[in-house]
Design an enzyme around this catalytic site. Structure first.
Site, PDB file in Angstrom:
ATOM      1  N   SER A 171       0.837  -1.208   0.000  1.00 47.17           N
ATOM      2  CA  SER A 171       0.000   0.000   0.000  1.00 47.17           C
ATOM      3  C   SER A 171       0.871   1.256   0.000  1.00 47.17           C
ATOM      4  CB  SER A 171      -0.962  -0.040   1.189  1.00 47.17           C
ATOM      5  OG  SER A 171      -2.035   0.847   1.011  1.00 47.17           O
ATOM      6  N   ASP A 298      -9.788  -5.762  -4.572  1.00 51.46           N
ATOM      7  CA  ASP A 298      -9.293  -4.714  -3.682  1.00 51.46           C
ATOM      8  C   ASP A 298     -10.234  -3.503  -3.718  1.00 51.46           C
ATOM      9  OD1 ASP A 298      -7.740  -2.688  -2.429  1.00 51.46           O
ATOM     10  OD2 ASP A 298      -5.894  -3.704  -3.028  1.00 51.46           O
ATOM     11  N   HIS A 326      -7.294  -5.836   0.022  1.00 51.11           N
ATOM     12  CA  HIS A 326      -6.103  -4.984   0.147  1.00 51.11           C
ATOM     13  C   HIS A 326      -5.109  -5.505   1.187  1.00 51.11           C
ATOM     14  CE1 HIS A 326      -4.038  -1.360  -0.981  1.00 51.11           C
ATOM     15  NE2 HIS A 326      -3.949  -0.936   0.260  1.00 51.11           N
TER      16      HIS A 326
END
Length: 347
Positions: A171, A298, A326
């Protein structure tokens, strides 16, 4: 007729009472299960934090599945045969894998990945970025990407001259990895961006999430998820999503226990690093070996956004994990492990 009506009413009342008691018992059972789950998650979080100080000693054996757009989908036969494991490891030049968590997470989130990599014979290390995990820094005081990335930079600076590592950034941790590639190009053999902010020159980490969160200017003015560590009359210092939003954004496919672990372990996201523009050069960042892992279910960084990232800034290889949210280290740990091993083997 009257007696019959009375008997029916009496029967209905008894049935209603039984139903009410069943509902009450079910409600109490649900509350007890929820409390037990919370306690288990808290215990797991404490255990993982203790393991962090020992660099996650332990092991776990799992079979794994994934999809890859670069190479074949099957793990090498060597992994299935432990007698051939040393020979298999000899073909992997860089065995050290450094895992960098995303916004709000900490080194604790990699506990499954670390165990699987260790079982394979690789050498994983998970770091807490500044103000994350068990790092004691107040997140309100983390104002730049330099501050946020300091534990990673310290680690790379202290590496022996002849050693290299594989960096894995999740991320917004991808921004830290991008920054490290620019500053330590000779110490990073490969960089893996896991549903991550694989940056371009002049871009802010927040810009990558703009499609889901809106423009930075609008978000900082209107978002109810902002925190104000220095007072409401001062600029916002962080972001903290409510549990419902966190679950929907990050954990829509993750196991319940891992979600519970995350809920008691996640910390506010420092806003400053998310708004820092990166200066990346073709000579350093541009020559690095980058790989991207896309997560196809996601909600935080949609597959379309991830596809755009690899189209605008093409990496050496692109891999995909079907059915992953995610947090693939929770929802698809075996698939993630397989891909990381595969990337480690690439000459």
């Amino acid at each position: 007729m009257g007696n019959r009506f009375y008997c029916m009413r009496e029967k209905d009342i008894r049935e209603s009472g039984k139903s009410s008691k069943r509902m009450e018992r079910s409600k109490r059972r649900s509350l007890l299960e929820e409390e037990l789950l919370h306690r288990q998650a808290l215990s797991m979080a404490i255990q993982q934090h203790q393991q962090l100080s020992q660099r996650f000693d332990g092991s776990m054996s799992r079979r794994i599945e994934s999809t890859s757009s670069r190479r074949g989908n099957d793990l090498p036969d060597q992994l299935a045969n432990s007698k051939q494991l040393p020979e298999f490891l000899e073909n992997i030049k860089t065995k050290k894998i450094v895992l960098i968590h995303g916004e709000g997470f900490g080194a604790w989130c990699w506990y499954k990945t670390i165990a699987l990599l260790e079982e394979t014979g690789l050498v994983p290390t998970a770091l807490d970025l500044t103000g994350s995990g068990i790092d004691l820094t107040d997140t309100n005081n983390v104002t730049t990407l330099v501050d946020y990335s300091k534990p990673l930079f310290d680690y790379l600076e202290n590496l022996p001259e002849d050693e290299k590592v594989i960096l894995v950034g999740h991320s917004a941790g991808g921004a830290c990895v991008s920054y490290a590639l620019e500053n330590f190009p000779t110490k990073i053999a490969k960089a893996v961006f896991l549903c991550a902010t694989m940056m371009s020159d002049g871009q802010r980490p927040f810009d990558v999430f703009a499609e889901e969160l809106g423009s930075a200017e609008l978000f900082t003015q209107e978002s109810k998820f902002l925190t104000y560590g220095n007072g409401k009359d001062k600029p916002a210092t962080g972001i903290m999503f409510e549990k419902e939003q966190m679950h929907g954004l990050y954990f829509n496919q993750s196991p319940t226990k891992d979600v519970a672990l995350a809920m008691v372990s996640m910390r506010p996201i420092p806003l400053g690093p998310m708004m820092d523009k990166l200066s990346l050069t073709p000579e350093k960042y541009g020559t690095s070996r980058r790989f991207y892992i896309q997560t196809l279910d996601d909600h935080a960084l949609s597959p379309d956004v991830q596809e755009k990232l690899v189209r605008v800034n093409p990496p050496e290889g692109v891999f995909k994990i079907k059915g992953s949210d995610h947090a693939p280290f929770f929802s698809k740990p075996q698939s993630l492990h397989k891909i990381l091993v595969e990337i480690a083997q690439i000459p």
